[in-house]
Design an enzyme around this catalytic site. Structure first.
Site, PDB file in Angstrom:
ATOM      1  N   MET A 325      63.447  29.086  70.135  1.00 11.78           N
ATOM      2  CA  MET A 325      62.038  28.698  70.022  1.00 11.78           C
ATOM      3  C   MET A 325      61.181  29.443  71.044  1.00 11.78           C
ATOM      4  SD  MET A 325      61.876  26.764  67.442  1.00 11.78           S
ATOM      5  CE  MET A 325      60.224  26.106  67.489  1.00 11.78           C
ATOM      6  N   HIS A 451      53.934  21.724  68.531  1.00 11.14           N
ATOM      7  CA  HIS A 451      55.243  21.791  67.872  1.00 11.14           C
ATOM      8  C   HIS A 451      55.299  22.968  66.905  1.00 11.14           C
ATOM      9  CE1 HIS A 451      57.986  19.905  64.552  1.00 11.14           C
ATOM     10  NE2 HIS A 451      58.662  20.760  65.292  1.00 11.14           N
TER      11      HIS A 451
END
Length: 715
Positions: A325, A451
């Site tokens: 990520m 997110h």
């Protein structure tokens, strides 16, 4: 005439499109009437006219159909739509067969119906600006180009040549249009458009369209040509493989292209009108227009962004954690010119995260799509480090470390003091409530959830989560940051799993529950694909890791215990827990989940044969429609609950978030539009049936029913 001006001077009739009270020109009802009147006037003035110029008083040429009017159409409106579209084409045909040269002056974008207006001209002069776009995006909205776009593009480019521009909605710049022969001349400034048009009119007193010439031949040949016939024999099957029969527009468009190529021009136009009239009143078109046009524009225009007068432009952003990520976020930032500090516990790990950007860009460099200079500049924007001090002066720091509260608290406390004055801190958590994580922050009002979805370089959606203390300015800055990355922001309020992870969980766990009921795993996967999900629920569980689902389940249980409550796991969650704890099936990364992953090169994954032994029930019966409905309804019911609980505050965030975040099928228009497209009462009846058969996951509370009605869009 209200939406266009007609002027005749020195033998030149000019039709200037200028819809009042609108930033763009559209094919609204008034424009259709005005076009009738203008064309009648042209016919009256024919003997005094040397040429006709089509122009726009807006910054763009023409935007296309009146989509709000389309949203109001009922199934019974098909014949009226057919008559209206035929009348519009008669007007276009009158202009192009009058024997007078017609020139379109394209000062800006001409999309959809706008490009079809431009195609009514014999000659198109465009402003040479690479930012201007032309083309037919109708398929992306569930429609077909029905105002002569299919017929004319097929006759200009040929059956094979036109396919990318019709079936794939490929757009093109003025220079690309010139190379394709769709635009005949480019000018450097808007002032040059009219003189170029007048010069062409003077040089071409007689003009006709290519397809009206006696010696016209379709480029590449008609369907009777053996080479074309061979390609067309497989085209419907290839298309069906892509659409799975859920998107009628591309299938209608292909049929329209092929049928129209076998008949005369005017008959082809009529075939096109019939397909559009049938399609435009179908639910799929409305679902897609609602979401991909209106909802997307609502987000792009900042309707979910809190009011804050400033505009945040990220200069330097820190990322904690250089795993998948963190590395993906670093690439997304660097590719948009943002200086990035990528920090991990060791220099080796940080360097490995930076190397991910090299891995993503190298194939583009090798294919000549990116210069080595641009690649080096992108990599130079990423500083890989093990030192917290390098975060000094960041406008924003995002933590992307493992989903563990204590670890997240520790890195927050370490990095927060490094922020520049007025800076803010964000967590990339996918499930842990933001308000709890913000307790580690010295300034919880400047702490927000951002997110991202994996893989970051491919996934366009970003979910912004407002904690209980997060102030409006911080949410607005997060919104601006996401838009600066070229991604799509949705804004939700804080709760366990937020919106996307919570709804996504219902999809995969409903699939797992079906396996537990004895339904063959292959049937469960097929139900997901036939409903329109990009992949089946079991394959997705493997990709996201079954072990992660069990970790979240354990965390949820301990959080409930801490609050003096007991968490009741769903049948799907219990089955996944058994898969991990009893059978050591942790997911794709571990080499074993619902699927087996052979190590031989090129070998395909296959469903774990033991599933049938462990969970199969001889004689278990299933209904495929029930299975498909369960997978979609379960997600829509959960989305309605999110609206009722104020986790979501708008339908546009719900629809766009469900499609771009969790792959809810595009044909439905999203998790809420699925309800509205079906009709609220019909949806409630079916949800009640499913709840009676398959449990409380499908039960709609009075609050959810009220929220569905309160948020219903009106056009």
């Amino acid at each position: 005439m209200k939406t266009l001006r007609y002027e005749l001077a020195d033998g030149i009739a000019t039709l200037t499109f200028d819809e009042p009270g609108s930033p763009v020109n559209t094919m609204c009802e008034q424009w259709q009437h005005d076009l009738d009147a203008a064309v009648q006037q042209v016919v009256k003035d024919k003997d005094a006219i040397r040429g006709i110029v089509l122009a726009s008083a807006k910054s763009t040429f023409f935007a296309g159909a009146d989509l709000k009017g389309t949203m109001r159409l009922q199934a019974s409106d098909g014949p009226r739509v057919f008559r209206e579209i035929e009348q519009m084409k008669r007007n276009f045909r009158t202009l192009e067969t009058l024997g007078k040269p017609v020139v379109a002056c394209l000062n800006g974008a001409a999309l959809g119906g706008g490009w079809e207006v431009a195609l009514a001209a014999h000659h198109r002069v465009a402003l040479d600006n690479p930012k201007i776009q032309f083309g037919l995006p109708e398929i992306t909205l569930g429609l077909v180009p029905g105002a002569s776009g299919i017929t004319k593009m097929t006759r200009l480019l040929g059956l094979m040549g036109a396919q990318p521009y019709i079936l794939e909605s490929k757009l093109f710049s003025p220079r690309e249009a010139l190379e394709l022969g769709l635009v005949q001349e480019l000018v450097d400034a808007p002032e040059g458009l009219r003189p170029a048009a007048l010069a062409w009119i003077a040089a071409n007193p007689q003009a006709q369209q290519p397809w009206d010439a006696k010696d016209y031949r379709m480029p590449g040949g008609t369907p009777s040509n053996p080479k074309i016939a061979g390609m067309l024999a497989v085209a419907p099957a290839a298309l069906k493989q892509k659409t799975r029969g859920l998107y009628p527009a591309p299938e209608f468009a292909l049929a329209c292209m092929v049928e129209g190529a076998q008949v005369d021009f005017d008959t082809a136009l009529r075939i096109e009108s019939r397909y559009l009239a049938r399609l435009i009143t179908m639910p799929v078109a409305k679902n897609m227009i609602n979401t991909f046009f209106f909802n997307m524009n609502a987000i792009k225009s900042g309707q979910s962004r809190p009011r804050w007068e400033g505009r945040f432009k990220p200069q330097k952003v820190g990322i904690l954690g250089a795993g998948m990520m963190g590395a993906g976020i670093a690439y997304a930032q660097a590719s948009r010119g943002i200086a990035t500090v990528l920090k991990d516990v060791s220099q080796d790990k940080a360097d490995a995260g930076r190397a991910y950007s090299l891995k993503l860009t190298q194939p583009r460099v090798e294919k000549g799509r990116m210069s080595p200079h641009d690649q080096a500049a992108l990599l130079a924007r990423i500083t890989a480090t093990e030192s917290t001090k390098d975060l000094q002066g960041c406008d924003l720091v995002i933590e992307a470390v493992f989903e563990n509260r204590e670890l997240k608290a520790r890195v927050t406390k370490d990095a927060e003091p490094m922020l520049a004055p007025g800076g803010f801190f964000a967590s990339n958590t996918s499930t842990l409530p933001i308000s709890g994580l913000a307790k580690a922050s010295a300034r919880p009002e400047k702490f927000v959830g951002i997110h991202f979805f994996s893989p970051v370089d491919k996934m366009k959606l970003v979910e912004i989560i407002r904690g209980q203390s997060t102030d409006d300015e911080t949410v607005a800055r997060a919104f601006d940051y996401v838009q600066a990355l070229g991604k799509i922001p949705i804004v939700v309020n804080d709760a366990r799993g937020f919106f996307t992870s919570r709804v996504f969980g219902t999809f995969v766990m409903e699939g797992a529950a079906m396996v537990g009921e004895g339904i063959p795993a292959a049937v469960v996967e097929q139900a997901g694909l036939q409903a329109g999900m990009p992949v089946g629920p079991l394959a997705v569980l493997d990709e996201t890791a079954l072990s992660l689902s069990v970790h979240v389940l354990d965390q949820t249980r301990s959080d409930f215990r801490a609050e003096g409550r007991t968490y009741i796991a769903t049948p799907g969650e219990l089955l996944v827990e058994r898969m991990v704890k009893e059978f050591d099936r942790n997911g794709r990364a571990a080499g074993a989940g619902f699927y087996e992953y052979p190590e031989e090169k090129g070998a395909k994954k296959f469903l774990w044969p033991e599933l049938a032994t462990l969970f199969g029930k001889p004689g278990a019966a299933w209904d495929m429609q029930d299975l498909k409905d369960r997978l979609l309804f379960r997600q829509s019911v959960e989305t309605a609950r999110c609206l009722a609980e104020n986790v979501l505050t708008s339908v546009h965030d719900a629809n766009i978030g469900s499609i771009f975040g969790i792959g809810f099928p595009g044909w439905t228009g999203g998790a809420m539009q699925f309800i509205y497209g079906m009709g609220i009462e019909a949806f409630e009846r079916r949800a009640d049936e499913l709840a009676a058969k398959y449990g409380p996951g499908f039960a709609l509370s009075p609050e959810a029913r009220e929220a569905i009605r309160r948020h219903q869009p009106r056009y």
